[in-house]
Design an enzyme around this catalytic site. Structure first.
Site, PDB file in Angstrom:
ATOM      1  N   THR A   1      37.554  97.427  83.242  1.00 34.06           N
ATOM      2  CA  THR A   1      36.333  98.144  83.614  1.00 34.06           C
ATOM      3  C   THR A   1      35.397  98.074  82.427  1.00 34.06           C
ATOM      4  O   THR A   1      35.844  98.107  81.287  1.00 34.06           O
ATOM      5  CB  THR A   1      36.620  99.624  83.904  1.00 34.06           C
ATOM      6  OG1 THR A   1      37.275 100.167  82.753  1.00 34.06           O
ATOM      7  CG2 THR A   1      37.507  99.796  85.113  1.00 34.06           C
TER       8      THR A   1
ATOM      9  N   LEU B   1      30.969 100.839  79.210  1.00 38.77           N
ATOM     10  CA  LEU B   1      29.653 101.369  78.865  1.00 38.77           C
ATOM     11  C   LEU B   1      29.010 102.141  79.997  1.00 38.77           C
ATOM     12  O   LEU B   1      28.201 101.610  80.740  1.00 38.77           O
ATOM     13  CB  LEU B   1      28.736 100.224  78.451  1.00 38.77           C
ATOM     14  CG  LEU B   1      29.020  99.640  77.082  1.00 38.77           C
ATOM     15  CD1 LEU B   1      28.098  98.481  76.818  1.00 38.77           C
ATOM     16  CD2 LEU B   1      28.843 100.703  76.016  1.00 38.77           C
TER      17      LEU B   1
ATOM     18  N   HIS C   1      38.123  80.745  67.831  1.00 39.71           N
ATOM     19  CA  HIS C   1      37.665  80.667  69.218  1.00 39.71           C
ATOM     20  C   HIS C   1      36.838  79.398  69.428  1.00 39.71           C
ATOM     21  O   HIS C   1      36.383  78.756  68.477  1.00 39.71           O
ATOM     22  CB  HIS C   1      36.898  81.911  69.632  1.00 39.71           C
ATOM     23  CG  HIS C   1      35.571  82.154  68.971  1.00 39.71           C
ATOM     24  ND1 HIS C   1      34.367  81.903  69.599  1.00 39.71           N
ATOM     25  CD2 HIS C   1      35.257  82.651  67.758  1.00 39.71           C
ATOM     26  CE1 HIS C   1      33.367  82.265  68.794  1.00 39.71           C
ATOM     27  NE2 HIS C   1      33.874  82.711  67.672  1.00 39.71           N
TER      28      HIS C   1
ATOM     29  N   ASP D   1      28.724  79.281  64.823  1.00 43.91           N
ATOM     30  CA  ASP D   1      29.644  80.225  65.450  1.00 43.91           C
ATOM     31  C   ASP D   1      29.987  79.753  66.844  1.00 43.91           C
ATOM     32  O   ASP D   1      29.170  79.925  67.757  1.00 43.91           O
ATOM     33  CB  ASP D   1      28.997  81.613  65.480  1.00 43.91           C
ATOM     34  CG  ASP D   1      29.896  82.661  66.107  1.00 43.91           C
ATOM     35  OD1 ASP D   1      31.063  82.356  66.412  1.00 43.91           O
ATOM     36  OD2 ASP D   1      29.421  83.799  66.297  1.00 43.91           O
TER      37      ASP D   1
ATOM     38  N   GLU E   1      35.962  84.616  73.134  1.00 41.17           N
ATOM     39  CA  GLU E   1      35.909  85.540  72.004  1.00 41.17           C
ATOM     40  C   GLU E   1      34.643  86.367  72.029  1.00 41.17           C
ATOM     41  O   GLU E   1      34.641  87.553  71.712  1.00 41.17           O
ATOM     42  CB  GLU E   1      35.992  84.769  70.679  1.00 41.17           C
ATOM     43  CG  GLU E   1      36.158  85.646  69.431  1.00 41.17           C
ATOM     44  CD  GLU E   1      34.875  85.905  68.653  1.00 41.17           C
ATOM     45  OE1 GLU E   1      34.947  86.490  67.575  1.00 41.17           O
ATOM     46  OE2 GLU E   1      33.759  85.539  69.136  1.00 41.17           O
TER      47      GLU E   1
ATOM     48  N   GLU F   1      44.610  88.265  74.802  1.00 43.32           N
ATOM     49  CA  GLU F   1      45.510  87.961  75.918  1.00 43.32           C
ATOM     50  C   GLU F   1      46.765  87.237  75.421  1.00 43.32           C
ATOM     51  O   GLU F   1      47.873  87.509  75.873  1.00 43.32           O
ATOM     52  CB  GLU F   1      44.794  87.067  76.959  1.00 43.32           C
ATOM     53  CG  GLU F   1      43.693  87.777  77.714  1.00 43.32           C
ATOM     54  CD  GLU F   1      44.221  88.815  78.690  1.00 43.32           C
ATOM     55  OE1 GLU F   1      45.146  88.507  79.447  1.00 43.32           O
ATOM     56  OE2 GLU F   1      43.719  89.950  78.663  1.00 43.32           O
TER      57      GLU F   1
ATOM     58  N   ASP G   1      36.740  81.168  61.687  1.00 42.17           N
ATOM     59  CA  ASP G   1      35.799  81.226  62.809  1.00 42.17           C
ATOM     60  C   ASP G   1      34.529  80.526  62.320  1.00 42.17           C
ATOM     61  O   ASP G   1      34.455  79.297  62.334  1.00 42.17           O
ATOM     62  CB  ASP G   1      35.605  82.705  63.177  1.00 42.17           C
ATOM     63  CG  ASP G   1      34.615  82.946  64.291  1.00 42.17           C
ATOM     64  OD1 ASP G   1      33.867  82.014  64.628  1.00 42.17           O
ATOM     65  OD2 ASP G   1      34.558  84.076  64.834  1.00 42.17           O
TER      66      ASP G   1
ATOM     67  N   HIS H   1      24.015  83.538  67.033  1.00 36.89           N
ATOM     68  CA  HIS H   1      23.972  83.918  68.452  1.00 36.89           C
ATOM     69  C   HIS H   1      22.630  83.596  69.139  1.00 36.89           C
ATOM     70  O   HIS H   1      22.311  84.214  70.155  1.00 36.89           O
ATOM     71  CB  HIS H   1      24.306  85.397  68.653  1.00 36.89           C
ATOM     72  CG  HIS H   1      25.775  85.691  68.465  1.00 36.89           C
ATOM     73  ND1 HIS H   1      26.359  86.850  68.891  1.00 36.89           N
ATOM     74  CD2 HIS H   1      26.777  84.978  67.893  1.00 36.89           C
ATOM     75  CE1 HIS H   1      27.657  86.843  68.571  1.00 36.89           C
ATOM     76  NE2 HIS H   1      27.923  85.706  67.966  1.00 36.89           N
TER      77      HIS H   1
END
Lengths: 692, 692
Positions: free
Chosen positions: A264, A267, A358, A368, A406, A415, A435, A500
């Site tokens: 779920t 937030l 990742h 990244d 990630e 997981e 990373d 990002h």
């Protein structure tokens, strides 16, 4: 003469016979107790010449080429671009000449969140008569073909709930609790939309902190002060002219409070959306009402960062208008893959050294995470070739993991650790994470749990910033994270500016982050060197004295900060002191035992015993009930903490809460956590002590 | 001739030289690679002749003598009598000729509950005018000097809260939920005092079950039907004429719902007191009002076990009178000791086989627990002497534990496992428990986790009836419990009749339980045999196929009981099926690997690898979040269950709850537990599979 000759013949014969006898006796007669081959094998230590060989074979141009392939297209988790990287990893790791013993994919159905391509999320200004006066940009400005790729995902906040909040805009600095508190003194925040800048508080925290004040929407933007050392013009200052973020750049991210898959979303509070810098300049500097903000609230724009309002200036065209967020995020269950590869150990295959990163990015993800993946692929190419050519096989098994999803909350690695929990807990020597391999090409930075500090001098590894989180916090596996990083005399950027965004591309990396890829090479050499030492050393290169030193420094700080208040509350810190002293004494004894042992001539079971003590040390610090409110955190020394003190995290947080509330029940919790902590440290000391 | 002679001399010389050469070559020239001694040592398997020796040296008369010493005085936890047994254990285990390598005591400050010697607990009948019409007996009737010892504790219910409840008496059969439910149909139970017989529900449950109905006091007595096969006259039927309980005998006990130390008592509900049979006969058969009880409610007295009332018959002298309980129990923190002893392992000292029993009793505790302690002392005497004489040293370390305060809730063993949690989890091969060694002298009974079933055929070890609880349920250590027990064609006694009474004495044991102590001897031989095999076998005598078989039988039962209903609720049992199948396949592979390996010539690290897989198998079934409501239970296969079905306990309980309530949230919990369970079984399968 004749006799002499015969004597001579006799002597020669005898000598020949003696020699034959010696030869027969030595080589011809085998004891039942002849030494088996494995006796030599099990005593073999790390081969320094092999490490030299490894270092010399790591090739910066190969890393560059890896990065070029990995960043051809955007490869957000579970997209077609992600699948391309899965196939590429498999191809590389299954290569007959440079691949690993075995490689495969493991799929998990995970819960992700995406914007709706047909209904892009929107931020607009709406007049009292519902006229849409302004709509914020939906895509970053293109400077090359990468930003024009249709697969570039619209900047969004993953897991932000869908909805259409509308309200007066208010500037809330970094969205820290103190920021909202200050605003709330003079302003009713109920029904407002807060605009905050990145930094000071986590992404999700900016919304969570706002909720108690009735804020209904939160916008986040990147201020030029925090990322661009104040620069902001794309005429000549920002990318493609430098490494700085262009004004339209937006840092994407997941608004998750915990790591791991979320069944779920966590937030329930205000809707969230990131905002472009250029909109922000317009909003705050030109249009927003209120008075000048306190100095600490001001960013890199040359304006007063208005405080209060709420809403726009009466003099502006937006007078009385609202800001409206239209969020159409959709949560979906999708298949995400980890790609796994292994090199089997020869002597102790049931001991694992794990190396991972990742694979998924937000857009092209050159830095990244592909800088790290490029480094990992170069490490596996060099090691894989050694194995395929029969030049090397590690003592222990090596597992490589290319984790999925990630960016949505460290999902793939979490997981993996959940699925193989017991097996990994019992057998893993250490986890190495690379990373972002190169944030900047100035200097090496290694962060780690103290037991590995002997390998390199390094800082503590705390928090949950990358895939090491599940390994250290959930499984208690000694972990480290290695990267090249900034020269802080040259930049104050929160992180490399294109982080990002759609500008984190091969072009950006090869021009501004690490031209020539020599910093990448240095990281590959460092990570590989550590990896080989962990896999091949007869005695694990882990250190308990450095751990003792860290505990002592945490203890000193705790005594300094808390002892007076705790004494007043009749809570004794003596058990904690005793536990740390016991740990120090056990660590000293163990290291003395290692120093005084003739290890090459010891039984392999004695070395294994010592190695198990070292390997399992961090497991002793786990307590599944230590942090009932923090999902996935069980390591009592390195769990994340809000108190920001260099001391035991649970104690610091519990103390902070008790001091704030003054409740007896909160002081009880301090006492309880102190017991948990002392018990864990003492338990760890027991594992280091003489085994029986 | 001369030449021939010389040739002869030459030949002889050559032969001598050849021989010398062979000798020199074979013995004189040492390779650098000469085989170290430990190569033979690490490959050594269990020595069957040593086991023969052990079996022949176990002496029944020594066990009898141990019991005589241990039962001289009552030795309830933390009393002076308990301290005497501590000193005796230390003396025995530190003996220069038959002791262990080392022995010491470990103290814990624990929370106990005692009656007040100055204000004995009291059960009385009080008239409406507050006249005390009757007071129940406060001590058991003496038949020998043991019952007259001033240290015999008054029969009481430890942890029952102090108080003075007063109300009408009502008979509530065994105090099961269904019993109170049935009574409640026709009777308002609020304010009543319930009288219940032992059996059917746990001691604490009888009070907990009563609370929702407003019962304010609960009495418990032992019915002759349940313990004495109906016999009840001390003229000729009961002790000292037989093993049956005299009418005044009372089973003491702790009214705790969880095991381990309790910082707060867990019983907010009705006050509790045990009652003497002879009072009961008087109360129920002669005085109590109401109609005849249903057949199933009747015990061994020749009367109708009146149902209803509440209160006494109008025709009786107690008409309109109440029963009053005066409970003066005091909770106290006291120092309780475990006595620990060790024999260090030669090859794998960091692998532990633990053998334990509690030392504390309620009174003299000849059977419970001193029969077990006497057996343990005989095992340590024989093994200790072998060690002191240099005839033997086990491959693995052996730890003996004489636990304190078991009767108050398995406290000593639970404290021990908490204090050394990580160390014990990582290193313990198995735990052997011998508490009551001989319930009766008819047949051997061994209960165990399936991995040890290969050692002897035996039943499952479930529940938390003795000190194995913390080992199996909290630490996931393979455990077994060994005893001699009843011939069920000859008695239906719930347990041996003198259990927890002042009649559980040396006299009782040596006359009626095991005259000649040959059953004790058989238990000592069995336990010692298992102990030596666990400590000395090259490959641990633990078995994963038997575990697979147990899981399959649990699965079959679960499918039979739950599949239809779960399918209707759209909850799939497929993941559970797949997990069990994976476990079976991994177990088969591992056993094949063991069968096909030339173990004596394998590297010790390969054998260690297999042994670690076997040793750690039960750890994989732990999930600290599997049973949030059950303190100390984390093993998803063997946790205790209220559902009483031979299947997975958490699933059975969750299903039962969901069926009863019908709530969607309860079905969610079934689904959740099914995931936990499947994940644990699959995780266990991963630990059995090929290590890399």
């Amino acid at each position: 003469m004749k006799i002499q000759k015969e004597v001579l013949i006799g002597v020669v014969c005898s000598a020949v016979m003696l020699t034959m006898g010696i030869l027969i006796g030595h080589f011809g007669i085998k004891d039942d107790s002849s030494t088996p081959d494995w006796v030599r094998d099990v005593a073999r230590d790390v081969d320094e010449s092999l490490i030299e060989k490894f270092l010399s074979e790591v090739d910066n141009m190969q890393i560059q080429e890896n990065l070029r392939v990995l960043t051809k297209v955007p490869h957000m988790a579970t997209t077609a671009g992600d699948e391309e990287t899965v196939q590429y990893m498999l191809k590389r790791w299954q290569d007959a000449e440079t691949g690993l013993d075995q490689a495969w994919r493991e799929e998990y159905l995970v819960y992700l969140s995406f914007p709706d391509p047909k209904n892009p999320n929107k931020v607009s200004v709406v007049s009292p008569s519902n006229a849409e006066l302004y709509t914020a940009r939906e895509k970053e400005k293109p400077y090359g073909p990468e930003q024009q790729d249709p697969e570039v995902v619209q900047p969004y906040a993953a897991y932000a709930p869908s909805g259409h909040p509308r309200g007066k805009l208010v500037y809330a600095n970094q969205g820290k609790p103190s920021d909202y508190q200050l605003l709330n003194k003079t302003l009713d925040l109920r029904g407002t939309i807060a605009i905050t800048r990145y930094g000071g508080a986590g992404r999700a925290a900016k919304a969570i902190n706002a909720a108690p004040y009735g804020v209904i929407g939160v916008l986040v933007y990147t201020d030029p002060l925090d990322i661009n050392d104040g620069l902001m013009s794309d005429d000549n200052e920002t990318y493609p002219h430098s490494w700085y973020l262009p004004p339209s750049g937006v840092e994407r991210g997941a608004f998750a409070t915990n790591y791991g898959d979320m069944l779920t979303p966590y937030l329930p509070c205000p809707n969230l959306q990131q905002l472009f810098n250029d909109c922000f300049l317009h909003f705050i500097c030109t249009l927003l009402g209120g008075a000048a903000a306190p100095d600490a609230w001001r960013g890199g724009f040359n304006c007063s960062y208005n405080f209060g309002g709420p809403g726009f200036r009466p003099t502006s065209t937006f007078n009385n208008s609202d800001v409206k967020l239209d969020i159409y995020n959709r949560e979906e269950k999708r298949n995400s893959s980890n790609v796994m590869g292994i090199i089997r150990g020869s002597i102790e295959p049931d001991r694992y050294v794990i190396y991972g990163n990742h694979r998924d990015s937000w857009v092209h993800g050159a830095i990244d995470p592909s800088s790290g993946t490029s480094v990992m692929l170069e490490v596996t190419r060099v090691l894989g070739r050694m194995v395929k050519q029969g030049r090397w096989r590690p003592r222990r098994s090596i597992i490589f993991g290319s984790w999925g999803a990630e960016e949505f909350g460290l999902i793939g690695s979490a997981e993996y650790t959940e699925q193989y929990f017991t097996k990994l807990s019992e057998r893993t020597v250490a986890y190495i994470n690379v990373d972002i391999a190169v944030f900047a090409n100035a200097t090496l930075r290694a962060s780690a749990i103290p037991s590995t500090h002997g390998v390199y001098r390094m800082g503590f590894l705390t928090g949950a910033g990358s895939d090491y989180a599940a390994f250290i916090h959930y499984l208690g596996i000694t972990s480290m994270d290695i990267a090249y990083t900034y020269d802080r005399t040259k930049t104050n950027a929160r992180i490399y500016p294109a982080y990002h965004t759609a500008y984190d591309t091969f072009d950006y990396c090869s021009k501004f982050i690490d031209p020539g890829f020599t910093s990448h090479q240095a990281v590959a050499r460092t990570a590989g060197n550590v990896l080989i030492r962990l896999a091949d050393s007869l005695v694990l290169p882990l250190n308990s004295s450095d751990y003792a030193e860290s505990l002592e420094s945490y203890l000193d700080k705790a005594l300094e900060l808390y002892q007076d208040q705790l004494t007043a509350k009749k809570i004794s810190m003596e058990p904690l002191k005793r536990a740390v002293a016991k740990f120090r004494s056990a660590a000293t004894d163990l290291e003395q035992l290692i120093r005084n042992s003739d290890l090459k001539n010891e039984t392999p079971l004695k070395i294994r015993r010592i190695n198990d003590q070292l390997m399992l040390l961090d497991r002793a610090f786990l307590d599944p009930l230590a942090f009932p409110d923090k999902h996935g955190f069980r390591h009592v020394i390195w769990a994340s903490s809000g108190a920001g003190q260099p001391t035991f995290p649970g104690l610091a947080d519990a103390f902070f809460t008790a001091m704030s509330s003054g409740l007896a029940s909160d002081w009880e919790k301090v006492h309880y956590h102190l017991s948990v902590l002392s018990q864990a440290i003492e338990g760890a000391a027991h594992t280091l002590a003489e085994v029986i």
